[in-house]
Design a protein around this motif. Structure first.
Motif, short mmCIF file in Angstrom:
data_model
loop_
_atom_site.label_atom_id
_atom_site.label_comp_id
_atom_site.label_asym_id
_atom_site.label_seq_id
_atom_site.Cartn_x
_atom_site.Cartn_y
_atom_site.Cartn_z
N ALA A 616 0.82 -1.21 0.00
CA ALA A 616 0.00 0.00 0.00
C ALA A 616 0.86 1.26 0.00
O ALA A 616 0.36 2.35 -0.27
N ASP A 617 2.15 1.12 0.29
CA ASP A 617 3.10 2.22 0.21
C ASP A 617 3.88 2.15 -1.10
O ASP A 617 4.09 3.17 -1.76
N TYR A 618 4.27 0.96 -1.50
CA TYR A 618 5.10 0.76 -2.69
C TYR A 618 4.21 0.60 -3.93
O TYR A 618 4.17 -0.47 -4.54
N ARG A 619 3.50 1.64 -4.32
CA ARG A 619 2.64 1.50 -5.50
C ARG A 619 2.47 2.78 -6.30
O ARG A 619 1.78 2.77 -7.31
N VAL A 620 3.06 3.88 -5.86
CA VAL A 620 2.80 5.15 -6.53
C VAL A 620 3.76 5.36 -7.72
O VAL A 620 4.65 4.57 -7.98
N HIS A 621 3.54 6.46 -8.42
CA HIS A 621 4.19 6.70 -9.70
C HIS A 621 5.73 6.65 -9.63
O HIS A 621 6.36 5.94 -10.42
N SER A 622 6.33 7.39 -8.71
CA SER A 622 7.79 7.45 -8.67
C SER A 622 8.39 6.11 -8.25
O SER A 622 9.48 5.75 -8.70
N PHE A 623 7.70 5.37 -7.38
CA PHE A 623 8.17 4.02 -7.03
C PHE A 623 8.21 3.14 -8.27
O PHE A 623 9.19 2.43 -8.52
N GLU A 624 7.13 3.15 -9.05
CA GLU A 624 7.08 2.31 -10.23
C GLU A 624 8.24 2.64 -11.17
O GLU A 624 8.85 1.74 -11.76
N TRP A 625 8.54 3.93 -11.30
CA TRP A 625 9.65 4.29 -12.18
C TRP A 625 10.97 3.80 -11.58
O TRP A 625 11.83 3.26 -12.30
N SER A 626 11.15 3.97 -10.29
CA SER A 626 12.41 3.58 -9.66
C SER A 626 12.66 2.08 -9.77
O SER A 626 13.77 1.65 -10.11
N VAL A 627 11.64 1.28 -9.49
CA VAL A 627 11.83 -0.17 -9.57
C VAL A 627 12.00 -0.62 -11.01
O VAL A 627 12.77 -1.56 -11.29
N GLY A 628 11.33 0.04 -11.95
CA GLY A 628 11.52 -0.28 -13.35
C GLY A 628 12.92 0.07 -13.82
O GLY A 628 13.56 -0.71 -14.56
N ALA A 629 13.42 1.23 -13.41
CA ALA A 629 14.78 1.63 -13.76
C ALA A 629 15.79 0.64 -13.21
O ALA A 629 16.78 0.29 -13.87
N ALA A 630 15.55 0.17 -11.98
CA ALA A 630 16.44 -0.82 -11.37
C ALA A 630 16.41 -2.12 -12.15
O ALA A 630 17.45 -2.76 -12.38
N ALA A 631 15.22 -2.54 -12.59
CA ALA A 631 15.10 -3.79 -13.34
C ALA A 631 15.81 -3.70 -14.69
O ALA A 631 16.55 -4.62 -15.09
N GLY A 632 15.59 -2.60 -15.42
CA GLY A 632 16.24 -2.44 -16.71
C GLY A 632 17.75 -2.36 -16.60
O GLY A 632 18.48 -2.96 -17.40
N THR A 633 18.23 -1.65 -15.59
CA THR A 633 19.67 -1.53 -15.38
C THR A 633 20.27 -2.86 -14.97
O THR A 633 21.34 -3.25 -15.44
N THR A 634 19.57 -3.58 -14.09
CA THR A 634 20.08 -4.87 -13.62
C THR A 634 20.15 -5.88 -14.76
O THR A 634 21.11 -6.64 -14.88
N ALA A 635 19.14 -5.91 -15.61
CA ALA A 635 19.13 -6.84 -16.74
C ALA A 635 20.30 -6.55 -17.68
O ALA A 635 21.01 -7.46 -18.13
N ALA A 636 20.50 -5.27 -18.01
CA ALA A 636 21.61 -4.90 -18.89
C ALA A 636 22.95 -5.21 -18.24
O ALA A 636 23.88 -5.69 -18.90
#
Length: 687
Positions: A616-636
């Motif tokens: 209920a805390d980890y669901r807003v716009h900036s969180f989604e971007w941060s976790v997505g950025a982490a996923a894309g960077t980690t995969a690369a």
């Protein structure tokens, strides 16, 4: 930017790709991997596409993952069930950025999120195209998609990556290595409107979603079957390390369910790490409410407001909720997304202290006791549980149909349209009683392909999902039942309140305070702990493997007690809001993004390993971007370093040099992994 049916590619050349097609039965979430069976496709795939990173889901997390991977020079395939990028800011219509005040003041966001905000400012001369009071940034959903589309083009150009964009596309099946540890291919279905039929986005989602997951063409949809595979080179290997990575960024955790990985759904049992939970055993049916947003425009004169035939069914639910909000004007300005000259207008207390309303203003609606739809039983839950999926045959090979209850989608669509009618013509209020709600007919419901929502029916293309299936991370010595971010890792709660000692067992209560003591724990004598002698920790948990940040309140939209949600006199599920309120700045540990069993799958978005309270805390716009950025960077990073993501965190009791290298790369790219002055010795996190 024109979107072609098959795919949109940046650069515009798609190389020669030839790989055979196959699908494998999903793994069991409980048993050890079993021998895999190859089913027979209804026909040969129409298209075979290769990439280094397959991102499934084009919401904010998926877009962020693609953005970072493109900047890293990777070839990225990006699929999305709708035809818009951005999820919350576009196809889900919630284009009002939920941000923590301090983060906003310092602009302490990932670089791509800051770039999104910069583009909004350049487009409007401000962060907003409308004067709203829920956020400093409220804007048109259609513009959210357009901005993100341009950002991905620029990222591909700047990083010399290649984007293969597949709108109106869903994943139907997955293929695995014989040992079941890697995804080797994915089968997708892309659809377009059949010849002679209306354009897509004419019908709401409930009327088309089942068709979208079927292989065969229908009178309404023409399909292409797409086979996604890793790029093949002479040195390609299908074992560790992986030749590609798949990122789960769907709104409901579809790939987690399709792959039959261990996950949680709904309320978690009360425990020392989730002490505010209202249940003793897991309740998978009580998830947070979801919302179909819509737009409405202020008019100079009263408009005809015909009552929908289904309005009486939903009318008993609607309410202004509090007396402070009891006016249509105040609700309208809450998320007003269009008021072009608002900076020159006087402010009005009736409008929530923002610019006064004028004809032509447009608002997006997302209201708890309005178009939120909040089912909570096995008869009406939206996201099917594993048991329900098994009963429906969706976990059988070729049986996946999206994992959502279509009837509940339809009722939510009706509920949203009924809420509009209540706002303008209703005279009842379920929470405040009679005499509060007055009609105000000077509005019109905005619809059409050129409208803010981009749909003929006027509802968002996809509902705003607050809670998804959530993976259970990998077990370890410190997390024997699997890694998870829990309530006590982020909540700013006084756990000395009597309810916690009353609801927890003695052992749970003692363990809770051992966790809350922080460094004070080292000073505690053996035996029972007296909470009054402990200075409670005033910060969130600090993770050695943090790869992103998040800050927001624990914000609940609880399920309703009985079915259907709109039942007269229905109430929110008691106790669910116990943890509702402020939270400390939180970190996103890499372990929360790594599922069990599959080594080349990373999880982004709302499906990371959290309890329902932490979610209920980890669901807003900036969180989604941060976790997505982490996923894309980690995969690369994993491709470059020839290492599996789990290998970065499998020995966290001692230094992990490659993990530190990944974190340094994220920080160098202006993707923060921690907040300033973060330290286990810094207890002054109240600001």
């Amino acid at each position: 930017m024109k979107l072609h049916f098959s795919c949109f590619i940046v650069p515009l050349k798609l190389g020669q790709v030839v790989v055979s097609a196959a699908i494998i039965l999903p793994l069991s979430a409980q048993a050890q991997p079993q021998p895999l069976v190859q089913p027979i496709l209804p026909k040969t795939p129409d298209q075979t596409v290769e990439c280094e990173i397959l991102v499934i889901g084009g919401g904010l997390a998926g877009t962020a993952a693609a953005y970072e991977a493109l900047l890293a020079g990777r070839t990225v395939c990006l699929t999305e069930i709708t035809d818009w990028l951005g999820g919350q800011v576009s196809s889900q219509g919630t284009s009002a950025l939920d941000e923590a005040k301090r983060m906003r003041q310092e602009r302490f966001f990932p670089r791509g999120y800051n770039e999104l905000r910069r583009h909004l400012y350049n487009k409007y001369g401000s962060l907003s195209s409308g004067s709203c009071w829920v956020s400093v940034s409220c804007f048109l959903p259609s513009n959210g998609h357009q901005i993100l589309q341009g950002m991905l083009q620029q990222a591909a150009h700047q990083g010399k990556g290649q984007l293969k964009w597949f709108p109106n596309t869903v994943i139907k099946d997955l293929e695995y290595t014989p040992d079941g540890k890697q995804i080797t291919s994915a089968i997708a279905i892309q659809h377009r409107a059949a010849s002679g039929t209306p354009p897509l986005n004419t019908e709401p989602l409930s009327q088309i979603i089942t068709d979208a997951y079927r292989y065969d063409n229908s009178p309404r949809l023409t399909k292409q079957i797409i086979h996604f595979n890793p790029i093949q080179t002479p040195n390609s290997k299908l074992q560790n390390p992986s030749p590609w990575y798949v990122i789960e960024a769907t709104e409901t955790g579809e790939i987690i369910a399709l792959a039959d990985l261990p996950y949680r759904l709904g309320l978690d049992p009360i425990s020392s790490v989730n002490p505010s939970s209202p249940v003793k055993t897991n309740d998978p049916y009580c998830t947070q409410g979801f919302t179909y947003t819509f737009a409405m425009e202020r008019t100079a004169t009263p408009q005809p407001q015909p009552m929908p035939s289904f309005y009486p069914q939903y009318a008993p639910y609607f309410s202004f909720e509090t007396k402070n909000h009891a006016s249509v004007e105040r609700v309208f300005t809450y998320r007003r997304i269009w008021s072009p000259d608002y900076q020159q207008r006087p402010r009005s207390s009736r409008s929530g202290g923002v610019a006064e309303i004028r004809p032509g203003d447009i608002s997006m609606q997302n209201w708890t006791w309005g178009n939120d739809y909040r089912p909570g039983t096995s008869m009406d839950n939206l996201i099917y549980t594993r048991e329900q999926l098994q009963q429906r045959g969706e976990l059988a090979s070729g049986g996946w149909m999206g994992g959502l209850r279509t009837e509940t989608l339809q009722r939510a669509e009706e509920n949203a349209i009924a809420f509009y009618h209540w706002l303008v013509a209703g005279t009842t209020d379920s929470q405040l009683g009679e005499g509060v709600k007055k009609p105000d007919l000077n509005y019109r419901y905005v619809s059409g392909l050129g409208s803010p929502m981009g749909t003929v029916h006027g509802l968002s293309k996809y509902p705003y999902i607050r809670e998804a299936r959530r993976i259970i991370g990998r077990p370890s010595v410190t997390f024997p039942n699997g890694f998870s971010i829990n309530e006590i890792d982020i909540a700013k709660i006084d756990y000395r309140e009597p309810i916690y000692q009353q609801n927890l067992t003695s052992a749970q209560y003692q363990t809770l305070w051992k966790f809350l003591a922080g460094l004070e724990f080292l000073k505690l004598p053996s035996g029972d702990i007296n909470p009054d002698q402990i200075k409670q920790r005033t910060r969130s948990t600090i993770y050695p493997d943090s790869v992103g940040i998040s800050q927001y309140a624990v914000d609940f939209h609880p399920c309703m007690q009985e079915s259907p949600p709109e039942k007269p006199g229905n109430i929110e599920r008691p106790g669910v809001r116990q943890a509702h309120g402020p939270a400390y700045p939180g970190e996103i540990p890499l372990r929360a993004m790594i599922p069990q069993r599959l080594d080349n799958l990373l999880v982004a978005g709302k499906a990371i390993a959290t309890s329902t309270i932490a979610a209920a805390d980890y669901r807003v716009h900036s969180f989604e971007w941060s976790v997505g950025a982490a996923a894309g960077t980690t995969a690369a990073f994993a491709l470059s370093e020839q290492v599996m993501p789990y290998e970065l965190v499998d020995h966290l009791s001692r230094p992990e040099p490659l993990l530190e290298k990944l974190q340094a790369k994220l920080e160098a790219n202006n993707n923060p992994t921690k907040f300033p002055d973060t330290s286990i010795f810094n207890l002054d996190w109240e600001e």
